[in-house]
Design a protein around this motif. Structure first.
Motif, PDB file in Angstrom:
ATOM      1  N   LEU A  15       0.818  -1.225   0.000  1.00 25.42           N
ATOM      2  CA  LEU A  15       0.000   0.000   0.000  1.00 25.42           C
ATOM      3  C   LEU A  15       0.851   1.274   0.000  1.00 25.42           C
ATOM      4  CD1 LEU A  15      -2.796  -1.084   2.529  1.00 25.42           C
ATOM      5  CD2 LEU A  15      -2.877  -1.096   0.023  1.00 25.42           C
ATOM      6  N   ALA A  16       2.157   1.107   0.148  1.00 22.50           N
ATOM      7  CA  ALA A  16       3.064   2.261   0.242  1.00 22.50           C
ATOM      8  C   ALA A  16       3.407   2.835  -1.129  1.00 22.50           C
ATOM      9  CB  ALA A  16       4.330   1.862   1.006  1.00 22.50           C
ATOM     10  N   ASP A  17       2.432   2.906  -1.996  1.00 21.50           N
ATOM     11  CA  ASP A  17       2.654   3.457  -3.332  1.00 21.50           C
ATOM     12  C   ASP A  17       1.327   3.956  -3.903  1.00 21.50           C
ATOM     13  OD1 ASP A  17       4.742   3.294  -5.870  1.00 21.50           O
ATOM     14  OD2 ASP A  17       2.633   3.038  -6.442  1.00 21.50           O
ATOM     15  N   PRO A  18       1.284   5.221  -4.369  1.00 17.66           N
ATOM     16  CA  PRO A  18       0.016   5.789  -4.838  1.00 17.66           C
ATOM     17  C   PRO A  18      -0.561   5.064  -6.053  1.00 17.66           C
ATOM     18  CG  PRO A  18       1.850   7.333  -5.176  1.00 17.66           C
ATOM     19  CD  PRO A  18       2.383   6.193  -4.399  1.00 17.66           C
ATOM     20  N   THR A  19       0.307   4.566  -6.946  1.00 16.79           N
ATOM     21  CA  THR A  19      -0.202   3.835  -8.124  1.00 16.79           C
ATOM     22  C   THR A  19      -0.899   2.554  -7.684  1.00 16.79           C
ATOM     23  OG1 THR A  19       1.596   4.674  -9.495  1.00 16.79           O
ATOM     24  CG2 THR A  19       0.421   2.761 -10.330  1.00 16.79           C
ATOM     25  N   ARG A  20      -0.278   1.837  -6.744  1.00 21.46           N
ATOM     26  CA  ARG A  20      -0.900   0.586  -6.287  1.00 21.46           C
ATOM     27  C   ARG A  20      -2.216   0.862  -5.567  1.00 21.46           C
ATOM     28  NH1 ARG A  20       4.697  -1.029  -5.548  1.00 21.46           N
ATOM     29  NH2 ARG A  20       4.702  -0.623  -3.314  1.00 21.46           N
ATOM     30  N   ARG A  21      -2.267   1.953  -4.792  1.00 23.07           N
ATOM     31  CA  ARG A  21      -3.535   2.277  -4.126  1.00 23.07           C
ATOM     32  C   ARG A  21      -4.603   2.663  -5.157  1.00 23.07           C
ATOM     33  NH1 ARG A  21       0.081   5.055  -0.730  1.00 23.07           N
ATOM     34  NH2 ARG A  21      -0.704   7.094  -1.369  1.00 23.07           N
ATOM     35  N   ALA A  22      -4.187   3.375  -6.239  1.00 19.90           N
ATOM     36  CA  ALA A  22      -5.145   3.744  -7.297  1.00 19.90           C
ATOM     37  C   ALA A  22      -5.667   2.498  -8.010  1.00 19.90           C
ATOM     38  CB  ALA A  22      -4.477   4.697  -8.292  1.00 19.90           C
ATOM     39  N   ILE A  23      -4.800   1.505  -8.193  1.00 16.47           N
ATOM     40  CA  ILE A  23      -5.229   0.245  -8.828  1.00 16.47           C
ATOM     41  C   ILE A  23      -6.305  -0.428  -7.972  1.00 16.47           C
ATOM     42  CG2 ILE A  23      -4.487  -2.108  -9.436  1.00 16.47           C
ATOM     43  CD1 ILE A  23      -1.775  -0.879 -10.324  1.00 16.47           C
ATOM     44  N   SER A  44       4.843   2.275 -18.364  1.00 16.75           N
ATOM     45  CA  SER A  44       5.034   1.153 -19.279  1.00 16.75           C
ATOM     46  C   SER A  44       4.266  -0.064 -18.778  1.00 16.75           C
ATOM     47  CB  SER A  44       6.520   0.812 -19.369  1.00 16.75           C
ATOM     48  OG  SER A  44       6.954   0.239 -18.152  1.00 16.75           O
ATOM     49  N   GLY A  45       3.918  -0.958 -19.700  1.00 20.56           N
ATOM     50  CA  GLY A  45       3.261  -2.210 -19.330  1.00 20.56           C
ATOM     51  C   GLY A  45       4.013  -2.957 -18.238  1.00 20.56           C
ATOM     52  N   PRO A  46       5.337  -3.167 -18.427  1.00 20.59           N
ATOM     53  CA  PRO A  46       6.093  -3.903 -17.398  1.00 20.59           C
ATOM     54  C   PRO A  46       6.055  -3.221 -16.028  1.00 20.59           C
ATOM     55  CG  PRO A  46       7.362  -3.757 -19.424  1.00 20.59           C
ATOM     56  CD  PRO A  46       6.151  -2.905 -19.627  1.00 20.59           C
ATOM     57  N   ALA A  47       6.034  -1.891 -15.999  1.00 19.09           N
ATOM     58  CA  ALA A  47       5.978  -1.176 -14.710  1.00 19.09           C
ATOM     59  C   ALA A  47       4.658  -1.471 -14.017  1.00 19.09           C
ATOM     60  CB  ALA A  47       6.158   0.324 -14.921  1.00 19.09           C
ATOM     61  N   VAL A  48       3.562  -1.446 -14.786  1.00 21.98           N
ATOM     62  CA  VAL A  48       2.252  -1.757 -14.203  1.00 21.98           C
ATOM     63  C   VAL A  48       2.238  -3.213 -13.711  1.00 21.98           C
ATOM     64  CG1 VAL A  48      -0.217  -2.036 -14.691  1.00 21.98           C
ATOM     65  CG2 VAL A  48       0.989  -0.024 -15.529  1.00 21.98           C
TER      66      VAL A  48
END
Lengths: 119, 119
Positions: A15-23, A44-48
């Motif tokens: 949860l310590a990442d805004p992208t993961r919380r947005a997902i 990028s796809g790999p980053a997601v």
């Protein structure tokens, strides 16, 4: 300090990442494919995929069984554990808990004043 | 993936360790010096100090002003933010929220059945 490996720590780390919380917010509206999940992010796809793997390892998301699309779904159980953990500190910010604390304090004082009656 | 630097991410990162969570529980019982905080852990002084720094950076603890002892105190505000974040997912595990969801579903259907009366 090595990262801790217990379940709750893995959840907090994920949860310590805004992208993961947005997902997770996206998945709270329903299952989604990796393509649908990636759409709002300039990434990028790999980053997601990397973010999805962290979420999956923490048990926060799971893959559907449909072989071709494999939509991801939210698994709320670890978030409930986080809510429960944080809830243990609720009395520090919740006024109704503060009132309960005051009430218990009054009871304690009353008890002292009157001494142990059942002792 | 670099660690995110926003406040909520820093809080989640700080909570991703059982020792750091145990320190917060200790401080929920009252202010404590570094020595008192370290006592229950089989850990070197510098290792405990490192954990304290992570907690401090996330704003979860603060240092008292007493020059010599500098007792640490709990700052519950970031934990409240965590509780609020997790609470947004409450309807996935809370039965009373599930009932509310059902009720809203019924309202929607009723509205469809009767058409827009104020439209």
């Amino acid at each position: 300090m090595r990262p801790a490996t217990d379940a709750l720590s893995a959840t907090f780390f994920a949860l310590a990442d805004p992208t993961r919380r947005a997902i997770l917010h996206r998945l709270s509206r329903g299952a989604a494919t990796v393509k649908e999940i990636s759409a709002p992010f300039e990434m990028s796809g790999p980053a997601v995929s990397k973010h999805l793997r962290v979420l999956e390892r923490a048990g926060l998301i799971q893959r559907g069984r449909e072989a071709q699309w494999r939509p991801r779904t939210l698994n709320p159980a670890p978030i409930r554990d986080v809510a429960e953990w944080a809830g243990e500190f609720k009395r520090f910010w919740d006024a109704s808990y503060a009132r309960l604390d005051n009430y218990l304090e009054v009871l304690k004082k009353e008890e002292k004043k009157h001494g142990k009656r059942n002792g």
